[in-house]
Each structure stands twice: as C-alpha cells, then as structure tokens.
Design an enzyme around this catalytic site. Structure first.
Site, PDB file in Angstrom:
ATOM      1  NE  ARG A 241     -70.332  20.236 -26.616  1.00 44.61           N
ATOM      2  CZ  ARG A 241     -71.318  20.083 -26.328  1.00 44.61           C
ATOM      3  NH1 ARG A 241     -72.275  19.418 -27.031  1.00 44.61           N
ATOM      4  NH2 ARG A 241     -72.043  20.885 -25.190  1.00 44.61           N
ATOM      5  CE  LYS A 268     -67.537  19.907 -22.609  1.00 44.39           C
ATOM      6  NZ  LYS A 268     -67.284  21.346 -23.075  1.00 44.39           N
ATOM      7  CG  HIS A 331     -66.100  24.497 -30.846  1.00 45.31           C
ATOM      8  ND1 HIS A 331     -66.906  25.532 -30.196  1.00 45.31           N
ATOM      9  CD2 HIS A 331     -66.158  23.306 -30.094  1.00 45.31           C
ATOM     10  CE1 HIS A 331     -67.313  24.936 -29.098  1.00 45.31           C
ATOM     11  NE2 HIS A 331     -66.956  23.846 -29.071  1.00 45.31           N
ATOM     12  NE  ARG A 334     -70.984  23.851 -29.765  1.00 42.43           N
ATOM     13  CZ  ARG A 334     -71.821  23.330 -29.432  1.00 42.43           C
ATOM     14  NH1 ARG A 334     -72.801  22.661 -30.027  1.00 42.43           N
ATOM     15  NH2 ARG A 334     -72.252  23.295 -28.250  1.00 42.43           N
ATOM     16  CG  HIS A 357     -74.640  25.135 -24.229  1.00 43.38           C
ATOM     17  ND1 HIS A 357     -74.467  26.266 -24.589  1.00 43.38           N
ATOM     18  CD2 HIS A 357     -73.303  24.379 -24.796  1.00 43.38           C
ATOM     19  CE1 HIS A 357     -73.390  26.556 -25.369  1.00 43.38           C
ATOM     20  NE2 HIS A 357     -72.924  25.525 -25.462  1.00 43.38           N
ATOM     21  CE1 TYR A 367     -82.651  10.166 -28.830  1.00 43.33           C
ATOM     22  CE2 TYR A 367     -82.542   8.447 -27.413  1.00 43.33           C
ATOM     23  CZ  TYR A 367     -82.249   8.983 -28.236  1.00 43.33           C
ATOM     24  OH  TYR A 367     -80.976   8.508 -29.083  1.00 43.33           O
TER      25      TYR A 367
END
Length: 408
Positions: A241, A268, A331, A334, A357, A367
């Site tokens: 992003r 995000k 953006h 992506r 996502h 992680y």
C-alpha cells in the site's frame, strides 16, 4: 546522588539549572519558585521528561518512589507521560456531569493507534460533519433519529462515502462509551441499510502488458527527485500500500537476506507483513541507501528527514509523467500486480497474502501469519520482477506461470 542536605543548600541562579540524583531523577531549580522534581527517560527513541512534583512538598524519598513507579511502567512498555495524560482525561470524563459526544469522541480519538493520515481524516469527519450537530449533545440524548438526520445532511450533499464513514465513526465512539459505562446503547445499530450505498470506485491502474512496459520506461525517465524516482521504481516490485511504502524505515530491511519485514503497527490490518525482495528491488534499495541510509526513513520528506515523504508524492509524480488520475495511481500498482499475477496462474492465496489481504479476526501470531506461502511468494516476486524487466525492454509478452507442484 542527592541528599536532603544538598537539597536544602540549593540556591537560585540567573538561569534554570538541574542537579541529577540517579536513574533519570533530577531536581530542576528555576530562577524563581520551588525546585521541581523531573524524571528524564527515553520512550520509542525519543527523550522525554516527567514532572514528579516540587521540593520540599515532595521529599527526596517520595520523588525516588515516583521515579521507580515510572520506571516500572517503562519496563511494561508504557509511556509514563502519556499514561498520566490518559488518566487525567479519564478522570475529567468521569467527573463530567453529562459527557457529550464531542468530549467522548476526543478521548476515543486519542486512544487510536493509527497512522497520521488516518487520524487526520477521522478528525476532519468529526469536526466538519459530526460536531456541528452532535458535538454538544449529551450521549444519552442522541437517538438513532438524531444520528440519521445528521448523516442525511452529508448524504444530501452527494457525499455518500463520507456519510458511510461518518456513521462508522459515530458507532465506534458509542461502542467505546458503552464499554466505559457512559451510555447503554449504540444508536447506529438500527441504521443498517438506512443510507444510500456509495458506488465502488476502484483505484485506477494500468493492466495491459504493453502499457505496463510504457509505464515502466516512463518511470525510468523520471527527471524529478532521486528519492521519488526510487519510490516509483520500487512500487511495482513490492506492490505494498502507498502508505506502507512511503513510511518504510531502513530498520525493517534485510537487504542481504532479500526481505522486508513491516511491523503490524504500520499495516492496515495491524498484522506484521513479510515482503520477499527480488534482486531488482534490492538493487534499487542499495542505490537509495547511499542517499538516505543514514536516516530513519527510506523515503524521507524533502522538507524534513524526520518525516516520510508526503502521501501525494507518488501520485504527483505519475501526473508529471503524463498519467492522469483516471489512468494510474500509487495504489494502482497493487491492482496491476494482482490482475496480471492471477491471469498468469499463480496461487491465488499466495497473491492475496502478498497483498496483505486478511480479515483481522483471522490474524493470530503476527509473523506466522506474515510468513504464509513465503517460499512460493519469494519465487513469485522474483519471477514478477523478471517479467516487468521484459515488459520494460519491449520484449515479447509471455504469460509466465509457476511450475506444477510449487510449494504453497
């Protein structure tokens, strides 16, 4: 080390001065007035100072106890100054006879761990659209009808997406208030479906292979700032992003290991993310490191090395290259990558993981989540960079596909 005798012997001078005790504790002697206890410490890499009262109202022994309490907070990852401010705000709220929407919203905003851009957008919505109608009202007087009337004004101005976001913010404030015992219900709950649905607007992106090649050649010919050029060159190679790219920090990169580890607080979905770096991406970063590697940010602001580049820099550079906002955006890199990689047959789950996502309720260990499909993603990211090189060179467009049986 200070002693009571030394404290009693302190004299005023023409300028303020401090005398240290131990473990960050010091007494500050102003030009006029009583000496003040100060605890000096560092939190999140920043030097800070906490007031512990004045001498002799607070004795040496008491000051040391207060210092030790602050050190204990630091050991638990708590900023003593921020914690004190939060306690003051909470006490003020508790003492307020009738908490208003604005007073609670301000506290809610102060507790959000979000990016500066997100915080600014939230404040804009509150200040411009919500506070005029709801700000001064006591929480318990705000009904679903009152909220809807406020939101309908935004909707009437044909700002459907803003109305949707405003409804979300009102609900978040009220759910916070319910948890804090300040009210009993969230008036936005009955408003599901009450607003017009905004049209979904996808980020503009170039997905035609020939045009992608032209975009890459245009980027290589960018004549602006070198840091901006590197950001443009890296964007299609990592397709994170825009906010994650522009705020990248050198401490997150292992160039020898060809990996970029983005901590959860910068993502995000608040889940850590691992980005395998192709040899092309590492090459861009190594060249840039010679210019910005001495600082914190990979892409520092032109105005201050202590801040990342502006969120508008990439889009402005694309406009300068001749690409309108309807053709390509920051953006859009992506969407460009996601579209081509899916068409070329790469594992859809690996692509989604590379795009970071994920539903927040699916995130467990940060992680472990970040490393899903890592072997296949590493292979995919190198193949993707090689493919972009072929498009840049204007070569034959070949839909490369992973070999059968590649690890997932």
């Amino acid at each position: 080390m200070l002693t009571d005798a030394k404290l009693r012997a302190l004299k005023h001078r023409e300028t303020l001065y401090r005398v240290t005790d131990s473990a960050g504790l010091a007494v500050e002697v102003p030009v006029n007035g009583a000496p003040r206890w100060r605890f000096r410490y560092r939190f999140d890499g920043r030097a800070k100072m906490l007031s512990l009262g004045t001498y002799p109202s607070v004795s040496l022994a008491q000051a040391r106890l207060r210092r030790d309490a602050a050190r204990a907070q630091l050991a638990n990852g708590i900023d003593p100054s921020a914690n004190r401010q939060e306690e003051k705000r909470s006490r003020s709220l508790a003492l307020a006879p009738v908490p208003t929407f604005r007073s609670v919203a301000e506290i809610w905003m102060s507790r959000q761990d979000v990016s500066e851009a997100t915080a600014n957008k939230s404040r804009w919505i509150f200040t411009k659209f919500l506070y005029p109608d709801l700000g001064a009202l006591p929480l318990r007087e705000i009904t679903s009808r009152v909220v809807l009337d406020c939101l309908r004004k935004i909707e009437g101005a044909d700002m459907l997406e803003t109305a949707r976001r405003a409804k979300i913010r009102v609900g978040q404030v009220f759910r916070f208030a319910v948890i804090e015992g300040l009210t009993d219900v969230d008036p936005t709950q009955p408003l599901r479906g009450a607003l017009k649905a905004p049209k979904v607007k996808h980020h503009a992106a170039i997905v035609d292979p020939v045009k992608i090649g032209g975009l890459l050649r245009a980027i290589d010919g960018f004549s602006g700032q070198f840091v901006t050029l590197c950001a443009l060159q890296l964007a299609p190679l990592v397709f994170v992003r825009p906010g994650e790219l522009r705020a990248a920090q050198w401490s997150e990169f292992d160039l020898d290991g060809h990996v970029w580890r983005i901590p959860g607080e910068r993502m995000k979905m608040k889940a850590a993310h691992v980005v395998p770096l192709s040899k092309q991406a590492v090459s861009v970063l190594r060249k840039l490191h010679e210019f910005t590697g001495h600082g914190r940010y990979v892409f520092p602001s032109l105005r201050s090395a202590h801040r990342p580049m502006s969120e508008n820099t990439i889009n402005a550079a694309l406009r300068r290259l001749g690409y309108s906002g309807e053709e390509m955006t920051g953006h859009g890199f992506r969407s460009l990558a996601a579209t081509r990689l899916n068409e070329m047959g790469w594992n859809a789950d690996a692509i989604e993981r590379q795009l970071a996502h994920a539903e927040s309720n699916k995130v467990r260990d940060a992680y472990t989540h970040a490393a899903q499909y890592l072997k296949e993603r590493t292979k995919m990211m190198q193949a993707w960079s090689d493919y972009l090189d072929s498009l840049r060179a204007g070569g034959k467009v070949v839909a490369f596909k992973p070999q059968a049986g590649s690890a997932a």
